[in-house]
Design a protein around this motif. Structure first.
Motif, PDB file in Angstrom:
ATOM      1  N   CYS A 123       0.847  -1.188   0.000  1.00 58.88           N
ATOM      2  CA  CYS A 123       0.000   0.000   0.000  1.00 58.88           C
ATOM      3  C   CYS A 123       0.882   1.237   0.000  1.00 58.88           C
ATOM      4  CB  CYS A 123      -0.910   0.021   1.229  1.00 58.88           C
ATOM      5  SG  CYS A 123      -1.974   1.483   1.309  1.00 58.88           S
ATOM      6  N   TYR A 124       0.599   2.135  -0.935  1.00 62.19           N
ATOM      7  CA  TYR A 124       1.269   3.431  -1.011  1.00 62.19           C
ATOM      8  C   TYR A 124       0.236   4.528  -0.773  1.00 62.19           C
ATOM      9  CZ  TYR A 124       5.125   1.047  -3.529  1.00 62.19           C
ATOM     10  OH  TYR A 124       6.157   0.215  -3.900  1.00 62.19           O
ATOM     11  N   LEU A 125       0.699   5.633  -0.195  1.00 59.97           N
ATOM     12  CA  LEU A 125      -0.161   6.792   0.059  1.00 59.97           C
ATOM     13  C   LEU A 125       0.444   8.034  -0.573  1.00 59.97           C
ATOM     14  CD1 LEU A 125      -2.501   8.281   1.614  1.00 59.97           C
ATOM     15  CD2 LEU A 125      -0.883   8.497   3.525  1.00 59.97           C
ATOM     16  N   LYS A 126      -0.405   8.771  -1.300  1.00 60.25           N
ATOM     17  CA  LYS A 126      -0.012  10.079  -1.810  1.00 60.25           C
ATOM     18  C   LYS A 126      -0.816  11.131  -1.065  1.00 60.25           C
ATOM     19  CE  LYS A 126      -1.573  12.753  -4.834  1.00 60.25           C
ATOM     20  NZ  LYS A 126      -2.298  14.095  -4.772  1.00 60.25           N
ATOM     21  N   ASN A 127      -0.106  12.001  -0.328  1.00 54.73           N
ATOM     22  CA  ASN A 127      -0.768  13.092   0.379  1.00 54.73           C
ATOM     23  C   ASN A 127       0.083  14.344   0.313  1.00 54.73           C
ATOM     24  OD1 ASN A 127       1.302  12.619   2.201  1.00 54.73           O
ATOM     25  ND2 ASN A 127      -0.018  11.712   3.776  1.00 54.73           N
ATOM     26  N   GLU A 128      -0.208  15.326   1.166  1.00 59.39           N
ATOM     27  CA  GLU A 128       0.526  16.590   1.114  1.00 59.39           C
ATOM     28  C   GLU A 128       2.005  16.421   1.435  1.00 59.39           C
ATOM     29  OE1 GLU A 128      -0.853  15.766   5.157  1.00 59.39           O
ATOM     30  OE2 GLU A 128      -1.879  15.833   3.210  1.00 59.39           O
ATOM     31  N   ALA A 129       2.365  15.338   2.098  1.00 57.63           N
ATOM     32  CA  ALA A 129       3.770  15.092   2.441  1.00 57.63           C
ATOM     33  C   ALA A 129       4.536  14.409   1.316  1.00 57.63           C
ATOM     34  CB  ALA A 129       3.850  14.245   3.713  1.00 57.63           C
ATOM     35  N   GLY A 130       3.843  13.937   0.281  1.00 55.70           N
ATOM     36  CA  GLY A 130       4.513  13.279  -0.831  1.00 55.70           C
ATOM     37  C   GLY A 130       3.904  11.921  -1.131  1.00 55.70           C
ATOM     38  N   PHE A 131       4.736  11.012  -1.623  1.00 56.49           N
ATOM     39  CA  PHE A 131       4.290   9.666  -2.005  1.00 56.49           C
ATOM     40  C   PHE A 131       5.194   8.665  -1.318  1.00 56.49           C
ATOM     41  CE2 PHE A 131       4.654   5.947  -4.813  1.00 56.49           C
ATOM     42  CZ  PHE A 131       3.322   5.616  -5.007  1.00 56.49           C
ATOM     43  N   SER A 132       4.604   7.704  -0.592  1.00 56.57           N
ATOM     44  CA  SER A 132       5.437   6.770   0.155  1.00 56.57           C
ATOM     45  C   SER A 132       4.737   5.435   0.355  1.00 56.57           C
ATOM     46  CB  SER A 132       5.820   7.348   1.520  1.00 56.57           C
ATOM     47  OG  SER A 132       4.663   7.593   2.293  1.00 56.57           O
ATOM     48  N   GLN A 133       5.538   4.379   0.482  1.00 52.85           N
ATOM     49  CA  GLN A 133       5.029   3.061   0.834  1.00 52.85           C
ATOM     50  C   GLN A 133       4.749   3.058   2.331  1.00 52.85           C
ATOM     51  OE1 GLN A 133       7.639  -0.193  -0.187  1.00 52.85           O
ATOM     52  NE2 GLN A 133       6.613  -1.610   1.198  1.00 52.85           N
ATOM     53  N   VAL A 181      -4.315   5.839   8.976  1.00 50.56           N
ATOM     54  CA  VAL A 181      -3.711   7.129   8.653  1.00 50.56           C
ATOM     55  C   VAL A 181      -4.807   8.109   8.237  1.00 50.56           C
ATOM     56  CG1 VAL A 181      -1.487   6.167   7.976  1.00 50.56           C
ATOM     57  CG2 VAL A 181      -3.263   6.460   6.257  1.00 50.56           C
ATOM     58  N   THR A 182      -4.523   9.387   8.434  1.00 48.78           N
ATOM     59  CA  THR A 182      -5.454  10.437   8.026  1.00 48.78           C
ATOM     60  C   THR A 182      -5.603  10.444   6.505  1.00 48.78           C
ATOM     61  OG1 THR A 182      -4.777  11.764   9.930  1.00 48.78           O
ATOM     62  CG2 THR A 182      -5.915  12.914   8.141  1.00 48.78           C
ATOM     63  N   TRP A 183      -6.785  10.763   6.066  1.00 47.71           N
ATOM     64  CA  TRP A 183      -7.164  10.662   4.653  1.00 47.71           C
ATOM     65  C   TRP A 183      -7.967  11.911   4.307  1.00 47.71           C
ATOM     66  CZ3 TRP A 183      -6.600   8.183   0.196  1.00 47.71           C
ATOM     67  CH2 TRP A 183      -7.657   7.881  -0.642  1.00 47.71           C
ATOM     68  N   GLU A 184      -7.449  12.728   3.403  1.00 50.00           N
ATOM     69  CA  GLU A 184      -8.076  14.009   3.090  1.00 50.00           C
ATOM     70  C   GLU A 184      -8.339  14.132   1.598  1.00 50.00           C
ATOM     71  OE1 GLU A 184      -5.248  16.784   4.612  1.00 50.00           O
ATOM     72  OE2 GLU A 184      -5.867  16.516   6.694  1.00 50.00           O
ATOM     73  N   THR A 185      -9.141  15.115   1.237  1.00 51.26           N
ATOM     74  CA  THR A 185      -9.465  15.357  -0.169  1.00 51.26           C
ATOM     75  C   THR A 185      -8.195  15.514  -1.001  1.00 51.26           C
ATOM     76  OG1 THR A 185     -11.533  16.426   0.455  1.00 51.26           O
ATOM     77  CG2 THR A 185     -10.718  16.860  -1.757  1.00 51.26           C
ATOM     78  N   MET A 188      -4.429  10.015  -2.366  1.00 54.15           N
ATOM     79  CA  MET A 188      -4.627   8.822  -3.177  1.00 54.15           C
ATOM     80  C   MET A 188      -3.988   7.611  -2.505  1.00 54.15           C
ATOM     81  SD  MET A 188      -3.929  10.344  -7.007  1.00 54.15           S
ATOM     82  CE  MET A 188      -4.952   9.158  -7.875  1.00 54.15           C
ATOM     83  N   ILE A 189      -4.608   6.462  -2.708  1.00 46.51           N
ATOM     84  CA  ILE A 189      -4.088   5.184  -2.240  1.00 46.51           C
ATOM     85  C   ILE A 189      -3.791   4.308  -3.451  1.00 46.51           C
ATOM     86  CG2 ILE A 189      -4.786   2.976  -1.201  1.00 46.51           C
ATOM     87  CD1 ILE A 189      -3.989   4.794   0.968  1.00 46.51           C
ATOM     88  N   LEU A 190      -2.626   3.645  -3.426  1.00 46.01           N
ATOM     89  CA  LEU A 190      -2.280   2.646  -4.423  1.00 46.01           C
ATOM     90  C   LEU A 190      -2.031   1.324  -3.717  1.00 46.01           C
ATOM     91  CD1 LEU A 190      -1.240   1.566  -7.225  1.00 46.01           C
ATOM     92  CD2 LEU A 190       1.018   2.439  -6.550  1.00 46.01           C
ATOM     93  N   LEU A 191      -2.735   0.280  -4.120  1.00 46.34           N
ATOM     94  CA  LEU A 191      -2.454  -1.081  -3.693  1.00 46.34           C
ATOM     95  C   LEU A 191      -1.908  -1.842  -4.887  1.00 46.34           C
ATOM     96  CD1 LEU A 191      -5.738  -2.028  -1.753  1.00 46.34           C
ATOM     97  CD2 LEU A 191      -3.751  -0.763  -0.918  1.00 46.34           C
ATOM     98  N   CYS A 192      -0.939  -2.725  -4.673  1.00 48.86           N
ATOM     99  CA  CYS A 192      -0.427  -3.494  -5.808  1.00 48.86           C
ATOM    100  C   CYS A 192       0.230  -4.785  -5.363  1.00 48.86           C
ATOM    101  CB  CYS A 192       0.549  -2.676  -6.644  1.00 48.86           C
ATOM    102  SG  CYS A 192       2.094  -2.245  -5.830  1.00 48.86           S
TER     103      CYS A 192
END
Length: 253
Positions: A123-133, A181-185, A188-192
């Motif tokens: 699972c990866y998260l893209k938020n205001e802090a960037g993109f990370s696993q 984790v917090t999730w805001e407008t 994005m979430i990536l699962l793979c």
């Protein structure tokens, strides 16, 4: 929110052992999942499909989830039940002996996401802090990296890169890693499955995720890239974008 799931057999395997999807409960809350099966004579697909279908069925029957604690408890109980059913089937049926599956699954609410996983599907998260696993692979090479025995670069080419330390259904009792984790407008979430993450770097994943293309084009572009680089494994992924409404044309289960 809107989301897209896609899976591809790849260019080498003779069947697809991955499964997954995006599913809605009676309260219009969404759950996404990717599972990568292994073991037995074509039994990996049995394990991954079992995990996906059982979780989907339970999700469609669940009450509304409003707190992280509720989401975490639900995922823990559900995955433990799935593990029990897959393990028992692998014991009872010779053709399914030794089967198991990775699983990464996410409950999406308007304010948070809760992630549970076993194995090396990510699972990866893209938020205001960037993109990370945000998940840690339950794999031999990841433990070697964590303990300082090899570098990240060494891990990419390690001969035992695909050895898992945990998989759903391979032990009588198993516990998933779970986090909220917090999730805001606009997050994005990536699962793979590893059929994608083994072929596409994190920086390339970020580039696709943050591009202007539709979700359909993003998932198909990533699958095409993994196939261009060999496609030795099945390739599956989910992308979910936090928007105010789920557009049915973008959702694919």
């Amino acid at each position: 929110m809107k989301g897209q799931y896609a899976t591809d057999q790849g260019r080498v395997r003779n069947h697809n052992e991955d499964a997954g999807g995006i599913f809605k409960n009676n309260y219009n809350q969404y759950l996404s999942i990717v599972a990568d099966g292994m073991g037995g004579h074509q039994a990996g697909d049995v394990a991954s499909q079992m995990a996906t279908s059982i979780i989907e069925e339970k999700w469609q029957e669940t009450d509304q989830i409003s707190k992280p604690e509720e989401a975490e408890m639900w995922l823990k109980a559900t995955i433990e039940q799935v593990n029990k059913e897959i393990y028992e089937k692998s014991i009872k049926e010779e053709s399914c002996k030794g089967m198991g599956t990775t699983v990464v699954t996410v409950i999406h609410t308007q304010d948070f996401v809760t992630v549970a996983h076993i194995g090396d599907s990510r699972c990866y998260l893209k938020n205001e802090a960037g993109f990370s696993q945000i998940t840690e692979d339950h794999s031999l090479v990841n433990e070697l990296v964590r303990s300082g025995q090899i570098s990240n670069e060494d891990a990419e080419h390690h001969p035992r890169k695909n050895v898992l330390l945990k998989a759903l259904g391979t032990e009588e009792v198993i516990y998933p890693d779970i986090q909220t984790v917090t999730w805001e407008t606009d997050n994005m979430i990536l699962l793979c499955s590893d059929g994608l993450s083994n072929k596409v770097s994190d920086s390339e994943l970020q580039s696709f995720i943050t591009g202007d293309e539709s979700l359909v084009d993003k998932v198909q572009g990533l699958i095409a890239l993994a196939n261009e680089r060999g496609g030795e494994d099945n390739i599956s992924l989910v992308i979910v974008h936090h928007e105010l409404l789920m557009e049915e044309g973008e959702k694919s289960c």
